[in-house]
Design an enzyme around this catalytic site. Sequence first.
Site, PDB file in Angstrom:
ATOM      1  N   LYS A 139     -17.041  -7.934 -15.920  1.00 38.66           N
ATOM      2  CA  LYS A 139     -18.067  -9.506 -14.631  1.00 38.66           C
ATOM      3  C   LYS A 139     -17.480  -9.755 -14.327  1.00 38.66           C
ATOM      4  CE  LYS A 139     -15.624 -13.145 -15.432  1.00 38.66           C
ATOM      5  NZ  LYS A 139     -14.599 -13.213 -14.819  1.00 38.66           N
ATOM      6  N   TYR A 224     -19.877 -17.313 -17.815  1.00 38.47           N
ATOM      7  CA  TYR A 224     -19.514 -17.527 -19.746  1.00 38.47           C
ATOM      8  C   TYR A 224     -20.821 -18.331 -19.873  1.00 38.47           C
ATOM      9  CZ  TYR A 224     -15.317 -14.733 -19.186  1.00 38.47           C
ATOM     10  OH  TYR A 224     -15.093 -13.613 -19.149  1.00 38.47           O
TER      11      TYR A 224
HETATM   12  P1  NAD Z   1      -5.923  -9.304 -10.174  1.00 37.66           P
HETATM   13  O1  NAD Z   1      -5.825  -9.547  -8.792  1.00 37.66           O
HETATM   14  O2  NAD Z   1      -5.089  -9.430 -11.151  1.00 37.66           O
HETATM   15  O3  NAD Z   1      -6.142  -7.184 -10.591  1.00 37.66           O
HETATM   16  C1  NAD Z   1      -6.815  -6.871 -10.012  1.00 37.66           C
HETATM   17  C2  NAD Z   1      -6.330  -5.460  -9.061  1.00 37.66           C
HETATM   18  O4  NAD Z   1      -6.967  -4.830  -7.927  1.00 37.66           O
HETATM   19  C3  NAD Z   1      -4.824  -4.756  -9.120  1.00 37.66           C
HETATM   20  O5  NAD Z   1      -4.133  -4.979  -9.622  1.00 37.66           O
HETATM   21  C4  NAD Z   1      -4.985  -5.128  -7.446  1.00 37.66           C
HETATM   22  O6  NAD Z   1      -3.523  -3.677  -7.369  1.00 37.66           O
HETATM   23  C5  NAD Z   1      -6.283  -4.073  -7.355  1.00 37.66           C
HETATM   24  N1  NAD Z   1      -6.719  -4.266  -5.968  1.00 37.66           N
HETATM   25  C6  NAD Z   1      -7.169  -2.894  -5.777  1.00 37.66           C
HETATM   26  N2  NAD Z   1      -7.732  -3.166  -4.437  1.00 37.66           N
HETATM   27  C7  NAD Z   1      -8.005  -4.531  -3.817  1.00 37.66           C
HETATM   28  C8  NAD Z   1      -8.264  -5.230  -3.070  1.00 37.66           C
HETATM   29  N3  NAD Z   1      -8.764  -4.834  -1.906  1.00 37.66           N
HETATM   30  N4  NAD Z   1      -8.135  -6.786  -3.105  1.00 37.66           N
HETATM   31  C9  NAD Z   1      -7.408  -7.727  -3.783  1.00 37.66           C
HETATM   32  N5  NAD Z   1      -7.001  -6.636  -5.151  1.00 37.66           N
HETATM   33  C10 NAD Z   1      -7.143  -4.768  -5.595  1.00 37.66           C
HETATM   34  O7  NAD Z   1      -7.423  -9.687 -10.883  1.00 37.66           O
HETATM   35  P2  NAD Z   1      -8.104 -10.175 -12.386  1.00 37.66           P
HETATM   36  O8  NAD Z   1      -7.553 -11.381 -12.980  1.00 37.66           O
HETATM   37  O9  NAD Z   1      -6.962  -8.807 -13.578  1.00 37.66           O
HETATM   38  O10 NAD Z   1      -9.676  -9.786 -12.388  1.00 37.66           O
HETATM   39  C11 NAD Z   1      -9.549  -8.417 -11.852  1.00 37.66           C
HETATM   40  C12 NAD Z   1     -11.274  -8.051 -13.010  1.00 37.66           C
HETATM   41  O11 NAD Z   1     -11.692  -8.592 -14.535  1.00 37.66           O
HETATM   42  C13 NAD Z   1     -12.554  -9.210 -12.009  1.00 37.66           C
HETATM   43  O12 NAD Z   1     -13.666  -8.974 -11.625  1.00 37.66           O
HETATM   44  C14 NAD Z   1     -12.494 -10.195 -13.144  1.00 37.66           C
HETATM   45  O13 NAD Z   1     -13.198 -11.176 -13.205  1.00 37.66           O
HETATM   46  C15 NAD Z   1     -12.107  -9.437 -14.794  1.00 37.66           C
HETATM   47  N6  NAD Z   1     -11.427 -10.314 -15.029  1.00 37.66           N
HETATM   48  C16 NAD Z   1     -12.466 -10.914 -16.124  1.00 37.66           C
HETATM   49  C17 NAD Z   1     -11.294 -11.303 -17.665  1.00 37.66           C
HETATM   50  C18 NAD Z   1     -12.721 -11.265 -18.639  1.00 37.66           C
HETATM   51  O14 NAD Z   1     -12.187 -12.049 -19.741  1.00 37.66           O
HETATM   52  N7  NAD Z   1     -13.640 -10.846 -19.170  1.00 37.66           N
HETATM   53  C19 NAD Z   1     -10.411 -12.094 -16.770  1.00 37.66           C
HETATM   54  C20 NAD Z   1      -9.631 -11.896 -16.391  1.00 37.66           C
HETATM   55  C21 NAD Z   1     -10.362 -11.460 -14.916  1.00 37.66           C
END
Ligand code: NAD
Length: 371
Positions: A139, A224
Site C-alpha cells: 500500500k 489506514y
Molecule cells: P525502504 O526504503 O526501506 O525500502 C525500499 C526498497 O526499494 C529498498 O530496498 C530500496 O533499495 C529499493 N529501491 C529501488 N529503487 C529505489 C529508488 N529509486 N528509490 C528508493 N528506493 C529504491 O521502504 P519500506 O519502508 O520498505 O517501504 C516500501 C513499501 O512498503 C512502500 O510502498 C511502503 O508504503 C510499504 N510499507 C508497508 C507497510 C505495511 O505495514 N503494510 C509498512 C512499511 C512500508
Amino acid sequence: MKSRRDFLLKIGGSALTLPLVSALTPAQAAVLPETSPVADKQLRVVLVGLGSYAERVATAMKDCKIAKLVGGVTGTPEKVGKWSDKFGLDKANFYDYKDFEKIKDNPNIDAVYITLPNSMHHEYTLRAAKMGKHVICEKPMSVSVKQAQEMIAACKKANVKLYIGYRLHFEPYTRELIRMRESGELGKIMHVNTYDGFKSGNPNQWRLKKALAGGGALMDVGIYCINGARYATGEEPIWVSAEEAKTDPIKFKEVDETVTWQMGFPSGVIASCSTTYNFNNFERLYVIGEKGFVELGPAFGYGPMKGRTHKGEMSWDTTKMHQTWQMDGMADCILNGKPEPNISGEEGLKDMKVIEAIYKSIAAGGKKVPV
Ligand code: NAD
C-alpha cells in the site's frame, strides 16, 4: 486446523489470569484466520525491493505454513548473500531489476511481493502480470487512480491475482471489529473517529519526495484511516472534505504533512479522520454504533494491538506477526480458494479514489468533493 487449536488453547489459558477476557464464543473463534495444515503445495514468493518492510515480511514468513519466501529482487548485489544466509534462500532465486523478466522462466516462483517505493508499484505490477505471476503489492497500491485501474486490468488480463498488502484484514483485532459490525452487535453505525501518524525522520528519504512517494502522510499512513473507516462502517464514502496543516514547509515541501478530513457515507454517517508525518502517539480507530462500540488503539501499526468494546477489554493473539497471518492467509486464498477478505486490487483502487478526492479538496480550500 493446528494454528486455530493452538490459539484457542492459548486464549483459554490467558482467560484464567485476565479477568476481563470472556470465553471465546463460536462466532469469535470464527474470526481467526485459519490456515490449512502444511499443504502439499505452497505459495512460493519473491520479494521485490529488499528494504526495511521486505525484511519484516521475510522474518514473519519464517513462521508461515503455506506461504514460503524463496528469493528476492534487488539492485544491491551484496544483499543476495546476506539475504540467502539470513533467510535460508537459494541464490538461484535472486534477480536484479533489469533481469526481472527472467522470473517468468523460474517454475519455483508463483508470486512476487512488491515492497518498492510507491511510484514503482505500477511498473512492477504490470511487468509481473505479463510474466503470469501472482502479484501482492504494498500500500498505497499506486500513486494515482489511473495507475491503479491499469494494474487491475493488467492482472485481470493475465489471469493472475492482485492483492494489496492490507495485513490488518488477517489480523484478529481488526477481524473481530469487522465481525461485530457485520453481526449487528454494534447496531446501526453512528460515527467513526480515526487517526494514524508518526514523526518522520531523515529529511532525505524517498517518503518525502513526491516523485517516489506520490504524496505524504495521507498516502503512507492516512490510507489506514480511509480503509479503516470503510471496514468500520461497511460503506463506501460518497464525499470528502479536507484541509492540510503544514507546520514545517521546508521538510514537507513536496508532500503533505498533517491532513484532517471527513468522509461522508450514504447512510449519513461521517468519519472524522487525521494523519501526520510530524508527531508521534497518534493511532486509533473508534467506531460507535447505537448498541455498542469498538475502540482499537494501537489500531494500525505492527502491534501489539489493543482494544476495548462495550463488553470490556479485547484479548486476542498478539504473538504472531501480522505478516505471518497475512501471507498464510493470502496463500490460502490463492491455493485453496478460501474467501478473500477485502484485499483485492479493487479495494486498493477504492482507497486511491478517496486519496485523490482528499487532495482535490485540500487544493480547493477544504470544499466538499465527491468520491
Ligand atoms: P525502504 O526504503 O526501506 O525500502 C525500499 C526498497 O526499494 C529498498 O530496498 C530500496 O533499495 C529499493 N529501491 C529501488 N529503487 C529505489 C529508488 N529509486 N528509490 C528508493 N528506493 C529504491 O521502504 P519500506 O519502508 O520498505 O517501504 C516500501 C513499501 O512498503 C512502500 O510502498 C511502503 O508504503 C510499504 N510499507 C508497508 C507497510 C505495511 O505495514 N503494510 C509498512 C512499511 C512500508
